[in-house]
Design an enzyme around this catalytic site. Structure first.
Site, PDB file in Angstrom:
ATOM      1  N   HIS A  52       0.789  -1.297   0.109  1.00 20.67           N
ATOM      2  CA  HIS A  52      -0.084   0.251  -0.051  1.00 20.67           C
ATOM      3  C   HIS A  52       0.805   1.244   0.146  1.00 20.67           C
ATOM      4  CE1 HIS A  52      -2.971  -2.466   2.163  1.00 20.67           C
ATOM      5  NE2 HIS A  52      -3.477  -2.495   0.986  1.00 20.67           N
ATOM      6  N   LYS A  76     -18.958  -6.604   6.723  1.00 18.46           N
ATOM      7  CA  LYS A  76     -17.613  -7.296   6.424  1.00 18.46           C
ATOM      8  C   LYS A  76     -17.005  -7.335   7.657  1.00 18.46           C
ATOM      9  CE  LYS A  76     -13.644  -6.819   3.398  1.00 18.46           C
ATOM     10  NZ  LYS A  76     -12.945  -6.043   2.465  1.00 18.46           N
ATOM     11  N   ARG A 125      -1.720  -6.043  -8.673  1.00 15.63           N
ATOM     12  CA  ARG A 125      -0.566  -7.098  -8.426  1.00 15.63           C
ATOM     13  C   ARG A 125      -0.437  -8.218  -9.512  1.00 15.63           C
ATOM     14  NH1 ARG A 125      -2.715  -7.559  -2.385  1.00 15.63           N
ATOM     15  NH2 ARG A 125      -4.510  -7.293  -3.704  1.00 15.63           N
ATOM     16  N   SER A 163      -2.862  -8.348   2.449  1.00  9.70           N
ATOM     17  CA  SER A 163      -3.107  -8.057   3.801  1.00  9.70           C
ATOM     18  C   SER A 163      -3.597  -9.335   4.323  1.00  9.70           C
ATOM     19  CB  SER A 163      -4.136  -6.978   3.951  1.00  9.70           C
ATOM     20  OG  SER A 163      -3.688  -5.644   3.317  1.00  9.70           O
TER      21      SER A 163
HETATM   22  P1  ADP Z   1      -5.885  -6.417  -0.004  1.00 10.59           P
HETATM   23  O1  ADP Z   1      -6.525  -6.807   0.962  1.00 10.59           O
HETATM   24  O2  ADP Z   1      -5.903  -6.952  -1.303  1.00 10.59           O
HETATM   25  O3  ADP Z   1      -4.121  -5.697   0.518  1.00 10.59           O
HETATM   26  P2  ADP Z   1      -6.879  -3.439  -0.007  1.00 10.59           P
HETATM   27  O4  ADP Z   1      -8.387  -3.341  -0.156  1.00 10.59           O
HETATM   28  O5  ADP Z   1      -6.489  -3.364   1.442  1.00 10.59           O
HETATM   29  O6  ADP Z   1      -6.572  -5.007  -0.340  1.00 10.59           O
HETATM   30  O7  ADP Z   1      -6.132  -2.754  -1.199  1.00 10.59           O
HETATM   31  C1  ADP Z   1      -6.121  -1.283  -1.267  1.00 10.59           C
HETATM   32  C2  ADP Z   1      -5.467  -1.131  -2.638  1.00 10.59           C
HETATM   33  O8  ADP Z   1      -4.351  -1.195  -2.569  1.00 10.59           O
HETATM   34  C3  ADP Z   1      -6.164  -1.958  -3.737  1.00 10.59           C
HETATM   35  O9  ADP Z   1      -6.003  -1.072  -4.852  1.00 10.59           O
HETATM   36  C4  ADP Z   1      -5.041  -3.068  -3.623  1.00 10.59           C
HETATM   37  O10 ADP Z   1      -4.995  -3.749  -4.970  1.00 10.59           O
HETATM   38  C5  ADP Z   1      -3.770  -2.156  -3.605  1.00 10.59           C
HETATM   39  N1  ADP Z   1      -2.723  -3.063  -2.986  1.00 10.59           N
HETATM   40  C6  ADP Z   1      -2.759  -4.057  -1.768  1.00 10.59           C
HETATM   41  N2  ADP Z   1      -1.456  -4.697  -1.781  1.00 10.59           N
HETATM   42  C7  ADP Z   1      -0.759  -4.159  -2.728  1.00 10.59           C
HETATM   43  C8  ADP Z   1       0.442  -4.484  -3.089  1.00 10.59           C
HETATM   44  N3  ADP Z   1       1.088  -5.405  -2.833  1.00 10.59           N
HETATM   45  N4  ADP Z   1       0.809  -4.146  -4.368  1.00 10.59           N
HETATM   46  C9  ADP Z   1       0.230  -3.002  -5.044  1.00 10.59           C
HETATM   47  N5  ADP Z   1      -1.054  -2.757  -4.695  1.00 10.59           N
HETATM   48  C10 ADP Z   1      -1.590  -3.307  -3.485  1.00 10.59           C
END
Ligand code: ADP
Length: 197
Positions: A52, A76, A125, A163
């Site tokens: 993130h 959720k 990703r 996450s």
């Molecule tokens: P996640 O649970 O999949 O990490 P989130 O809802 O917290 O998802 O993600 C918020 C945003 O950050 C989304 O656009 C997600 O695709 C992006 N994101 C999450 N992890 C990564 C990563 N490792 N690299 C790039 N973008 C990411």
């Protein structure tokens, strides 16, 4: 040079005159200033990861303001409460001057409208992410066609980072130091060590 070529001398120094001339020749004069580019970066951030933060740190070179929007969905279940996620993201984004963090429990396009932002930034990703993200962008476009979704591919270092995997790693005693920002490692480890397996 323009003044010499036209023989208009001092007249050219008059802004009013210059603006009027321009309006006559190329239409209404618009100053060459680009509008403030605001992007929303929405997600669960449950917990925040280096993936993130990598997207945020790259996006601040492109946009004037980044607004991290933490989703609050009562249907959720999250590992961290909305307030905890907000607190962690605020701490992590503090070094960035133009990044602010918000909680939001309604449609993201409504938040964009409220903030006057036209861009929803999403990190992608693998290709599997793209399917989901593409559908989501279509949905948001259907809700509000003025808001654009932009995709930013992950840095290869964070290609496999989610996450949702962090809980499992902590439970199995894995090393999360490269995945989770230093400032929150203790909180994350503590939370997931106690969580039922
Ligand atoms: P996640 O649970 O999949 O990490 P989130 O809802 O917290 O998802 O993600 C918020 C945003 O950050 C989304 O656009 C997600 O695709 C992006 N994101 C999450 N992890 C990564 C990563 N490792 N690299 C790039 N973008 C990411």
């Amino acid at each position: 040079m323009y003044a010499e070529a036209t023989g208009l001398g001092d007249q050219i120094s008059s802004k009013k005159y210059y603006t009027e001339r321009l309006n006559l020749t190329i239409g209404p004069f618009r100053p060459m200033i680009s509008p403030m580019k605001k992007a929303l970066f929405p997600g669960s951030f449950d917990p925040p990861t280096n993936g993130h933060l990598n997207i945020i740190s790259r996006a601040i070179d492109i946009f004037d303001e980044i607004h991290v929007v933490i989703a609050v969905n009562p249907h959720k279940s999250y590992s961290f409460s909305a307030e905890e996620r907000h607190q962690m993201m605020e701490e992590l984004c503090e070094p960035y001057e133009n990044v602010s963090v918000h909680l939001w429990d309604k449609l993201i396009v409504d938040f964009a409208e409220k903030m006057g932002a036209k861009v929803l930034l999403r990190g992608v990703r693998a290709l599997a992410d793209f399917n989901y993200e593409f559908e989501l962008s279509m949905l948001n476009r259907g809700l509000n066609s003025h808001i654009e979704t932009l995709f930013m591919p992950t840095d290869p270092k964070y290609f496999v980072l989610r996450s949702s995997q962090i809980q499992e790693l902590v439970r199995l005693g894995g090393d999360i130091t490269t995945m989770v920002p230093e400032g929150i490692i203790e909180r994350v480890t503590e939370r997931f060590s106690r969580a039922p397996g």
